[in-house]
Design a protein around this motif. Sequence first.
Motif, PDB file in Angstrom:
ATOM      1  N   TYR A   1     -10.370 -37.051  32.351  1.00 53.17           N
ATOM      2  CA  TYR A   1      -9.251 -37.907  32.010  1.00 53.17           C
ATOM      3  C   TYR A   1      -8.805 -38.741  33.200  1.00 53.17           C
ATOM      4  CZ  TYR A   1      -6.695 -33.691  33.608  1.00 53.17           C
ATOM      5  OH  TYR A   1      -6.261 -32.603  34.301  1.00 53.17           O
ATOM      6  N   LEU A   2      -7.973 -39.737  32.898  1.00 49.91           N
ATOM      7  CA  LEU A   2      -7.325 -40.568  33.908  1.00 49.91           C
ATOM      8  C   LEU A   2      -5.893 -40.078  34.068  1.00 49.91           C
ATOM      9  CD1 LEU A   2      -8.249 -44.115  32.566  1.00 49.91           C
ATOM     10  CD2 LEU A   2      -9.255 -43.001  34.542  1.00 49.91           C
ATOM     11  N   ILE A   3      -5.393 -40.099  35.277  1.00 49.67           N
ATOM     12  CA  ILE A   3      -3.990 -39.801  35.526  1.00 49.67           C
ATOM     13  C   ILE A   3      -3.347 -41.108  35.993  1.00 49.67           C
ATOM     14  CG2 ILE A   3      -2.321 -38.513  36.898  1.00 49.67           C
ATOM     15  CD1 ILE A   3      -4.398 -36.299  37.148  1.00 49.67           C
ATOM     16  N   VAL A   4      -2.401 -41.603  35.182  1.00 47.98           N
ATOM     17  CA  VAL A   4      -1.750 -42.882  35.446  1.00 47.98           C
ATOM     18  C   VAL A   4      -0.286 -42.616  35.778  1.00 47.98           C
ATOM     19  CG1 VAL A   4      -1.182 -45.143  34.475  1.00 47.98           C
ATOM     20  CG2 VAL A   4      -3.283 -43.988  33.788  1.00 47.98           C
TER      21      VAL A   4
ATOM     22  N   ILE B   1       0.996 -39.808  33.345  1.00 44.32           N
ATOM     23  CA  ILE B   1       0.443 -39.766  32.001  1.00 44.32           C
ATOM     24  C   ILE B   1      -1.022 -39.388  32.132  1.00 44.32           C
ATOM     25  CG2 ILE B   1      -0.058 -41.084  29.911  1.00 44.32           C
ATOM     26  CD1 ILE B   1       2.211 -42.990  30.779  1.00 44.32           C
ATOM     27  N   GLU B   2      -1.443 -38.357  31.405  1.00 49.61           N
ATOM     28  CA  GLU B   2      -2.854 -37.968  31.390  1.00 49.61           C
ATOM     29  C   GLU B   2      -3.511 -38.599  30.171  1.00 49.61           C
ATOM     30  OE1 GLU B   2      -3.276 -33.745  31.561  1.00 49.61           O
ATOM     31  OE2 GLU B   2      -2.441 -33.642  33.576  1.00 49.61           O
ATOM     32  N   ILE B   3      -4.539 -39.373  30.415  1.00 51.72           N
ATOM     33  CA  ILE B   3      -5.263 -40.050  29.340  1.00 51.72           C
ATOM     34  C   ILE B   3      -6.651 -39.429  29.227  1.00 51.72           C
ATOM     35  CG2 ILE B   3      -6.182 -42.247  28.515  1.00 51.72           C
ATOM     36  CD1 ILE B   3      -4.056 -43.613  30.321  1.00 51.72           C
ATOM     37  N   PRO B   4      -6.901 -38.677  28.154  1.00 47.17           N
ATOM     38  CA  PRO B   4      -8.244 -38.098  27.983  1.00 47.17           C
ATOM     39  C   PRO B   4      -9.297 -39.203  27.885  1.00 47.17           C
ATOM     40  CG  PRO B   4      -6.693 -37.199  26.375  1.00 47.17           C
ATOM     41  CD  PRO B   4      -6.005 -38.334  27.053  1.00 47.17           C
ATOM     42  N   TRP B   5     -10.444 -38.952  28.473  1.00 49.18           N
ATOM     43  CA  TRP B   5     -11.516 -39.944  28.452  1.00 49.18           C
ATOM     44  C   TRP B   5     -11.891 -40.310  27.015  1.00 49.18           C
ATOM     45  CZ3 TRP B   5     -12.845 -43.209  31.963  1.00 49.18           C
ATOM     46  CH2 TRP B   5     -14.038 -43.921  31.840  1.00 49.18           C
ATOM     47  N   GLU B   6     -11.732 -39.363  26.101  1.00 48.53           N
ATOM     48  CA  GLU B   6     -12.060 -39.620  24.698  1.00 48.53           C
ATOM     49  C   GLU B   6     -11.092 -40.602  24.046  1.00 48.53           C
ATOM     50  OE1 GLU B   6     -11.494 -36.386  25.852  1.00 48.53           O
ATOM     51  OE2 GLU B   6     -13.611 -36.014  26.237  1.00 48.53           O
ATOM     52  N   ALA B   7      -9.929 -40.858  24.670  1.00 48.53           N
ATOM     53  CA  ALA B   7      -8.946 -41.793  24.125  1.00 48.53           C
ATOM     54  C   ALA B   7      -9.310 -43.246  24.419  1.00 48.53           C
ATOM     55  CB  ALA B   7      -7.559 -41.490  24.676  1.00 48.53           C
ATOM     56  N   ILE B   8     -10.290 -43.469  25.286  1.00 50.71           N
ATOM     57  CA  ILE B   8     -10.703 -44.835  25.615  1.00 50.71           C
ATOM     58  C   ILE B   8     -11.519 -45.394  24.464  1.00 50.71           C
ATOM     59  CG2 ILE B   8     -12.094 -46.250  27.166  1.00 50.71           C
ATOM     60  CD1 ILE B   8     -11.265 -44.333  29.408  1.00 50.71           C
ATOM     61  N   ARG B   9     -11.087 -46.547  23.948  1.00 50.44           N
ATOM     62  CA  ARG B   9     -11.752 -47.172  22.810  1.00 50.44           C
ATOM     63  C   ARG B   9     -12.631 -48.343  23.220  1.00 50.44           C
ATOM     64  NH1 ARG B   9     -11.303 -42.983  21.186  1.00 50.44           N
ATOM     65  NH2 ARG B   9      -9.671 -42.201  19.850  1.00 50.44           N
TER      66      ARG B   9
END
Length: 80
Positions: A39-42, A58-66
């Motif tokens: 994930y990305l930490i923003v 904000i933690e953005i799971p890599w799977e959330a990238i479209r």
Amino acid sequence: MRLSKLGGKEIVNLNDGGRLGLVADSDLVIDEKTGKIRYLIVPDNSLQLNILRNRTEIEIPWEAIRKIGNDMIIIELDEN
């Protein structure tokens, strides 16, 4: 794609059109066993707590990238 090419891209949430920041301001969390990005930490700049140094993230799971485009990264992340 090289990591250096991601640095200037803005992160935008598909669900609400909100801008979350730049990849350059983010951290990547990588699985040590597989080498895959988890994930990305923003930094969450919406609270404007930088004066107090109480920064939330904000933690953005890599799977959330479209989509990774020329100027931005589109993610799909629900607000909780």
